[in-house]
Design a protein around this motif. Sequence first.
Motif, PDB file in Angstrom:
ATOM      1  N   ALA A   1     -29.006   7.003  29.955  1.00 47.56           N
ATOM      2  CA  ALA A   1     -28.916   7.801  31.182  1.00 47.56           C
ATOM      3  C   ALA A   1     -30.280   7.942  31.833  1.00 47.56           C
ATOM      4  CB  ALA A   1     -28.325   9.169  30.873  1.00 47.56           C
ATOM      5  N   LEU A   2     -31.299   8.234  31.057  1.00 39.65           N
ATOM      6  CA  LEU A   2     -32.637   8.378  31.635  1.00 39.65           C
ATOM      7  C   LEU A   2     -33.159   7.056  32.196  1.00 39.65           C
ATOM      8  CD1 LEU A   2     -34.351  10.839  29.146  1.00 39.65           C
ATOM      9  CD2 LEU A   2     -33.533  11.281  31.455  1.00 39.65           C
ATOM     10  N   SER A   3     -32.833   5.959  31.524  1.00 37.35           N
ATOM     11  CA  SER A   3     -33.235   4.649  32.048  1.00 37.35           C
ATOM     12  C   SER A   3     -32.535   4.354  33.366  1.00 37.35           C
ATOM     13  CB  SER A   3     -32.903   3.548  31.036  1.00 37.35           C
ATOM     14  OG  SER A   3     -33.647   3.706  29.871  1.00 37.35           O
TER      15      SER A   3
ATOM     16  N   GLY B   1     -26.829  12.080  40.009  1.00 39.44           N
ATOM     17  CA  GLY B   1     -25.659  12.936  39.816  1.00 39.44           C
ATOM     18  C   GLY B   1     -24.509  12.210  39.144  1.00 39.44           C
ATOM     19  N   ALA B   2     -24.226  10.999  39.597  1.00 34.76           N
ATOM     20  CA  ALA B   2     -23.132  10.216  39.011  1.00 34.76           C
ATOM     21  C   ALA B   2     -23.444   9.833  37.560  1.00 34.76           C
ATOM     22  CB  ALA B   2     -22.879   8.957  39.831  1.00 34.76           C
ATOM     23  N   ILE B   3     -24.691   9.485  37.309  1.00 40.00           N
ATOM     24  CA  ILE B   3     -25.084   9.093  35.956  1.00 40.00           C
ATOM     25  C   ILE B   3     -25.001  10.291  35.013  1.00 40.00           C
ATOM     26  CG2 ILE B   3     -27.012   8.284  34.533  1.00 40.00           C
ATOM     27  CD1 ILE B   3     -27.843   6.528  36.937  1.00 40.00           C
ATOM     28  N   GLN B   4     -25.449  11.444  35.487  1.00 41.60           N
ATOM     29  CA  GLN B   4     -25.389  12.645  34.642  1.00 41.60           C
ATOM     30  C   GLN B   4     -23.948  13.045  34.342  1.00 41.60           C
ATOM     31  OE1 GLN B   4     -27.669  15.627  36.653  1.00 41.60           O
ATOM     32  NE2 GLN B   4     -29.585  15.023  35.661  1.00 41.60           N
ATOM     33  N   GLY B   5     -23.080  12.932  35.325  1.00 44.05           N
ATOM     34  CA  GLY B   5     -21.674  13.255  35.097  1.00 44.05           C
ATOM     35  C   GLY B   5     -21.055  12.364  34.036  1.00 44.05           C
TER      36      GLY B   5
ATOM     37  N   GLY C   1     -25.749   8.364  18.353  1.00 38.45           N
ATOM     38  CA  GLY C   1     -24.938   8.178  19.563  1.00 38.45           C
ATOM     39  C   GLY C   1     -25.469   8.986  20.738  1.00 38.45           C
ATOM     40  N   LEU C   2     -25.785  10.247  20.505  1.00 40.01           N
ATOM     41  CA  LEU C   2     -26.298  11.081  21.596  1.00 40.01           C
ATOM     42  C   LEU C   2     -27.673  10.608  22.046  1.00 40.01           C
ATOM     43  CD1 LEU C   2     -25.163  14.629  20.445  1.00 40.01           C
ATOM     44  CD2 LEU C   2     -24.199  13.217  22.257  1.00 40.01           C
ATOM     45  N   GLY C   3     -28.483  10.136  21.123  1.00 37.16           N
ATOM     46  CA  GLY C   3     -29.792   9.601  21.503  1.00 37.16           C
ATOM     47  C   GLY C   3     -29.670   8.370  22.377  1.00 37.16           C
ATOM     48  N   LEU C   4     -28.751   7.486  22.030  1.00 33.63           N
ATOM     49  CA  LEU C   4     -28.545   6.283  22.851  1.00 33.63           C
ATOM     50  C   LEU C   4     -27.981   6.629  24.227  1.00 33.63           C
ATOM     51  CD1 LEU C   4     -27.129   3.814  20.177  1.00 33.63           C
ATOM     52  CD2 LEU C   4     -29.372   3.752  21.275  1.00 33.63           C
ATOM     53  N   ILE C   5     -27.085   7.616  24.275  1.00 31.41           N
ATOM     54  CA  ILE C   5     -26.532   8.038  25.563  1.00 31.41           C
ATOM     55  C   ILE C   5     -27.638   8.605  26.451  1.00 31.41           C
ATOM     56  CG2 ILE C   5     -25.015   9.726  26.682  1.00 31.41           C
ATOM     57  CD1 ILE C   5     -23.170   9.410  24.215  1.00 31.41           C
TER      58      ILE C   5
END
Length: 102
Positions: free
Chosen positions: A60-62, A72-76, A52-56
Amino acid sequence: MKTLFVMAAALVVTLGLSGEAFAQAPGGTQKIVNNTTAALGMGLSVIGIGIGLGLIGYAALSGIARQPEQAGAIQGAMFIIAGLVEGAGIISLVLCLVTIFV
C-alpha cells in the motif's frame, strides 16, 4: 526457487505437526501432544498474520508513493484486505484454542 523452498518447508512442518495431533498415545498423554501442537499452531498463525499485514502495508505504501492521487482508493482496499487477513488469523487462533480446551 526460494519461494518453492519456503513452500516445501511449510508443507513439511504442517504435515509433521498434523501427525502428532492424531497420534494415539497410551496413558493420557494425548492431551499433552494436542496442547503442544496447538501452541505451535498459534505461534505459526501469529507469524503468518504479521507477515501478511507487513506485506499489505508495504504494498500500500509503495502504491501511494507511486500514485499519491489514488491514496484513498489504495487505503480502502488495504483496510479490506487487512481485515480479511486478520479474520482468517483469528479463526485459526480460535481453532487452536478449541484444540487446547476441548
